[in-house]
Design a protein around this motif. Structure first.
Motif, PDB file in Angstrom:
ATOM      1  N   LEU A  41      28.206  37.105  55.069  1.00  0.00           N
ATOM      2  CA  LEU A  41      27.578  35.867  55.459  1.00  0.00           C
ATOM      3  C   LEU A  41      26.828  35.708  54.289  1.00  0.00           C
ATOM      4  O   LEU A  41      26.531  34.188  53.510  1.00  0.00           O
ATOM      5  CB  LEU A  41      26.394  35.506  56.401  1.00  0.00           C
ATOM      6  N   LEU A  42      26.170  37.300  53.425  1.00  0.00           N
ATOM      7  CA  LEU A  42      25.236  36.425  52.354  1.00  0.00           C
ATOM      8  C   LEU A  42      25.867  36.804  51.064  1.00  0.00           C
ATOM      9  O   LEU A  42      25.344  35.324  50.109  1.00  0.00           O
ATOM     10  CB  LEU A  42      24.221  37.705  52.250  1.00  0.00           C
ATOM     11  N   ALA A  43      26.953  37.170  51.120  1.00  0.00           N
ATOM     12  CA  ALA A  43      27.798  36.590  49.814  1.00  0.00           C
ATOM     13  C   ALA A  43      28.431  35.413  49.987  1.00  0.00           C
ATOM     14  O   ALA A  43      28.216  34.614  49.035  1.00  0.00           O
ATOM     15  CB  ALA A  43      28.555  38.042  49.619  1.00  0.00           C
ATOM     16  N   GLY A  44      28.573  34.660  50.704  1.00  0.00           N
ATOM     17  CA  GLY A  44      28.546  33.697  51.089  1.00  0.00           C
ATOM     18  C   GLY A  44      27.920  32.314  50.409  1.00  0.00           C
ATOM     19  O   GLY A  44      28.746  31.435  49.901  1.00  0.00           O
ATOM     20  N   ILE A  45      26.646  32.871  51.059  1.00  0.00           N
ATOM     21  CA  ILE A  45      26.023  31.608  50.734  1.00  0.00           C
ATOM     22  C   ILE A  45      24.660  31.671  48.871  1.00  0.00           C
ATOM     23  O   ILE A  45      25.137  30.836  47.978  1.00  0.00           O
ATOM     24  CB  ILE A  45      24.522  32.331  51.528  1.00  0.00           C
ATOM     25  N   LEU A  46      25.216  33.429  48.109  1.00  0.00           N
ATOM     26  CA  LEU A  46      25.789  32.655  47.105  1.00  0.00           C
ATOM     27  C   LEU A  46      26.631  32.899  46.293  1.00  0.00           C
ATOM     28  O   LEU A  46      26.509  31.834  45.508  1.00  0.00           O
ATOM     29  CB  LEU A  46      25.237  34.725  46.862  1.00  0.00           C
ATOM     30  N   VAL A  47      27.785  32.807  46.653  1.00  0.00           N
ATOM     31  CA  VAL A  47      29.271  31.810  46.033  1.00  0.00           C
ATOM     32  C   VAL A  47      28.496  30.546  46.563  1.00  0.00           C
ATOM     33  O   VAL A  47      29.024  30.400  45.091  1.00  0.00           O
ATOM     34  CB  VAL A  47      30.224  32.588  47.240  1.00  0.00           C
ATOM     35  N   LEU A  48      27.945  29.965  47.657  1.00  0.00           N
ATOM     36  CA  LEU A  48      28.350  28.808  47.189  1.00  0.00           C
ATOM     37  C   LEU A  48      27.408  27.834  46.762  1.00  0.00           C
ATOM     38  O   LEU A  48      26.594  26.984  46.181  1.00  0.00           O
ATOM     39  CB  LEU A  48      28.012  28.356  48.966  1.00  0.00           C
ATOM     40  N   THR A  49      25.883  28.947  46.066  1.00  0.00           N
ATOM     41  CA  THR A  49      25.308  28.528  44.600  1.00  0.00           C
ATOM     42  C   THR A  49      25.684  28.091  44.123  1.00  0.00           C
ATOM     43  O   THR A  49      25.015  27.890  42.545  1.00  0.00           O
ATOM     44  CB  THR A  49      23.844  29.551  44.973  1.00  0.00           C
ATOM     45  N   LEU A 102      35.874  51.144  55.450  1.00  0.00           N
ATOM     46  CA  LEU A 102      34.094  51.020  54.322  1.00  0.00           C
ATOM     47  C   LEU A 102      34.630  50.566  52.931  1.00  0.00           C
ATOM     48  O   LEU A 102      34.039  49.475  52.692  1.00  0.00           O
ATOM     49  CB  LEU A 102      33.495  52.105  53.803  1.00  0.00           C
ATOM     50  N   GLY A 103      35.921  52.091  52.022  1.00  0.00           N
ATOM     51  CA  GLY A 103      36.709  50.281  51.288  1.00  0.00           C
ATOM     52  C   GLY A 103      37.233  49.104  51.557  1.00  0.00           C
ATOM     53  O   GLY A 103      36.679  48.239  50.833  1.00  0.00           O
ATOM     54  N   ALA A 104      38.439  48.653  52.937  1.00  0.00           N
ATOM     55  CA  ALA A 104      38.372  47.543  52.255  1.00  0.00           C
ATOM     56  C   ALA A 104      36.697  46.682  53.263  1.00  0.00           C
ATOM     57  O   ALA A 104      36.852  45.639  52.410  1.00  0.00           O
ATOM     58  CB  ALA A 104      39.198  47.600  53.830  1.00  0.00           C
ATOM     59  N   GLU A 105      35.928  47.055  53.678  1.00  0.00           N
ATOM     60  CA  GLU A 105      34.985  46.467  53.476  1.00  0.00           C
ATOM     61  C   GLU A 105      34.154  45.787  52.535  1.00  0.00           C
ATOM     62  O   GLU A 105      33.904  44.520  51.707  1.00  0.00           O
ATOM     63  CB  GLU A 105      34.332  46.490  54.018  1.00  0.00           C
ATOM     64  N   GLY A 106      34.306  46.903  51.312  1.00  0.00           N
ATOM     65  CA  GLY A 106      33.830  46.841  50.309  1.00  0.00           C
ATOM     66  C   GLY A 106      35.059  45.311  49.586  1.00  0.00           C
ATOM     67  O   GLY A 106      34.036  44.079  47.805  1.00  0.00           O
ATOM     68  N   VAL A 107      36.010  45.943  49.047  1.00  0.00           N
ATOM     69  CA  VAL A 107      36.822  45.252  48.329  1.00  0.00           C
ATOM     70  C   VAL A 107      36.818  43.428  49.166  1.00  0.00           C
ATOM     71  O   VAL A 107      36.982  42.913  48.839  1.00  0.00           O
ATOM     72  CB  VAL A 107      38.460  46.242  49.109  1.00  0.00           C
ATOM     73  N   PHE A 108      36.723  43.111  50.432  1.00  0.00           N
ATOM     74  CA  PHE A 108      36.746  41.965  50.866  1.00  0.00           C
ATOM     75  C   PHE A 108      34.879  41.244  50.285  1.00  0.00           C
ATOM     76  O   PHE A 108      35.383  40.171  50.125  1.00  0.00           O
ATOM     77  CB  PHE A 108      36.956  41.994  52.669  1.00  0.00           C
ATOM     78  N   LEU A 109      34.145  41.745  50.245  1.00  0.00           N
ATOM     79  CA  LEU A 109      33.642  41.597  49.711  1.00  0.00           C
ATOM     80  C   LEU A 109      32.989  40.971  48.403  1.00  0.00           C
ATOM     81  O   LEU A 109      32.403  40.125  48.061  1.00  0.00           O
ATOM     82  CB  LEU A 109      31.825  41.903  49.952  1.00  0.00           C
ATOM     83  N   LEU A 110      34.333  41.744  47.855  1.00  0.00           N
ATOM     84  CA  LEU A 110      34.300  41.724  46.847  1.00  0.00           C
ATOM     85  C   LEU A 110      35.035  40.703  45.895  1.00  0.00           C
ATOM     86  O   LEU A 110      34.313  39.779  44.966  1.00  0.00           O
ATOM     87  CB  LEU A 110      34.490  43.247  45.670  1.00  0.00           C
ATOM     88  N   PHE A 111      35.902  40.216  46.898  1.00  0.00           N
ATOM     89  CA  PHE A 111      36.838  39.071  47.093  1.00  0.00           C
ATOM     90  C   PHE A 111      35.840  37.884  47.178  1.00  0.00           C
ATOM     91  O   PHE A 111      35.978  36.762  46.735  1.00  0.00           O
ATOM     92  CB  PHE A 111      38.231  38.776  48.550  1.00  0.00           C
ATOM     93  N   LEU A 112      34.764  38.264  47.791  1.00  0.00           N
ATOM     94  CA  LEU A 112      34.481  36.903  48.407  1.00  0.00           C
ATOM     95  C   LEU A 112      33.527  36.547  47.564  1.00  0.00           C
ATOM     96  O   LEU A 112      32.943  35.468  47.188  1.00  0.00           O
ATOM     97  CB  LEU A 112      33.504  37.097  49.858  1.00  0.00           C
ATOM     98  N   LEU A 113      32.989  37.614  46.827  1.00  0.00           N
ATOM     99  CA  LEU A 113      31.714  37.415  45.773  1.00  0.00           C
ATOM    100  C   LEU A 113      32.330  36.257  44.254  1.00  0.00           C
ATOM    101  O   LEU A 113      31.886  36.098  43.655  1.00  0.00           O
ATOM    102  CB  LEU A 113      31.366  38.987  45.198  1.00  0.00           C
ATOM    103  N   THR A 114      33.492  37.060  44.439  1.00  0.00           N
ATOM    104  CA  THR A 114      34.606  36.117  42.978  1.00  0.00           C
ATOM    105  C   THR A 114      35.313  34.750  43.029  1.00  0.00           C
ATOM    106  O   THR A 114      35.921  34.565  42.277  1.00  0.00           O
ATOM    107  CB  THR A 114      35.433  37.797  42.703  1.00  0.00           C
ATOM    108  N   ALA A 115      34.809  34.926  44.717  1.00  0.00           N
ATOM    109  CA  ALA A 115      35.719  33.319  45.182  1.00  0.00           C
ATOM    110  C   ALA A 115      35.427  32.338  43.794  1.00  0.00           C
ATOM    111  O   ALA A 115      33.787  32.336  43.205  1.00  0.00           O
ATOM    112  CB  ALA A 115      35.049  33.215  45.868  1.00  0.00           C
ATOM    113  N   PHE A 116      35.914  31.373  43.350  1.00  0.00           N
ATOM    114  CA  PHE A 116      34.925  30.164  42.899  1.00  0.00           C
ATOM    115  C   PHE A 116      35.273  30.791  41.201  1.00  0.00           C
ATOM    116  O   PHE A 116      33.452  30.254  40.585  1.00  0.00           O
ATOM    117  CB  PHE A 116      33.933  29.184  42.993  1.00  0.00           C
ATOM    118  N   ALA A 117      35.204  31.938  40.510  1.00  0.00           N
ATOM    119  CA  ALA A 117      34.394  31.868  39.416  1.00  0.00           C
ATOM    120  C   ALA A 117      35.482  32.092  38.222  1.00  0.00           C
ATOM    121  O   ALA A 117      36.628  30.989  38.098  1.00  0.00           O
ATOM    122  CB  ALA A 117      35.469  34.248  39.517  1.00  0.00           C
TER     123      ALA A 117
END
Length: 117
Positions: A41-49, A102-117
């Motif tokens: 949720l936090l990563a999604g909010i950061l991406v939307l900003t 843990l690795g898959a969770e990290g990869v998902f968060l990385l994908f989320l943070l790089t959305a709209f990059a």
């Protein structure tokens, strides 16, 4: 009464020590999933900003991003690893599944943070 000097076992079933590592990994796995939801949720909010996200939502421009299939694959791996950690009786499988989770969770968060990059 027998004069047999050999001691007799109390039970024919061997006594095994409790699985301390298994319980610890199961608990840590659940904590990891519990923290994964607010982190997403936090990563999604950061991406939307980001400016690109605003441009994509407002004008439909610059909507390049990670394909949705990769998000789904990462989440499926997280769930499969979680189930394996919680249900496996073999310590090496449990350990590998925990680190995979843990690795898959990290990869998902990385994908989320790089959305709209």
């Amino acid at each position: 009464m027998s004069n047999d000097p050999r001691p007799r076992a109390a039970s024919p079933v061997p006594v095994t020590p409790p699985d301390v590592e298994g319980a610890r990994l199961r608990k840590r796995s659940m904590i990891g999933v519990g923290l994964f939801v607010p982190a997403s949720l936090l990563a999604g909010i950061l991406v939307l900003t980001r400016e690109n996200a605003a441009r994509c939502l407002s004008y439909g421009e610059a909507c390049d991003g990670t394909p949705g299939l990769l998000y789904v694959v990462a989440l499926v791996i997280v769930v499969a690893a979680l189930v394996t950690v919680q249900s496996s009786s073999r310590p090496e499988v449990r350990r590998a599944a925990f680190w995979t989770q843990l690795g898959a969770e990290g990869v998902f968060l990385l994908f989320l943070l790089t959305a709209f990059a």
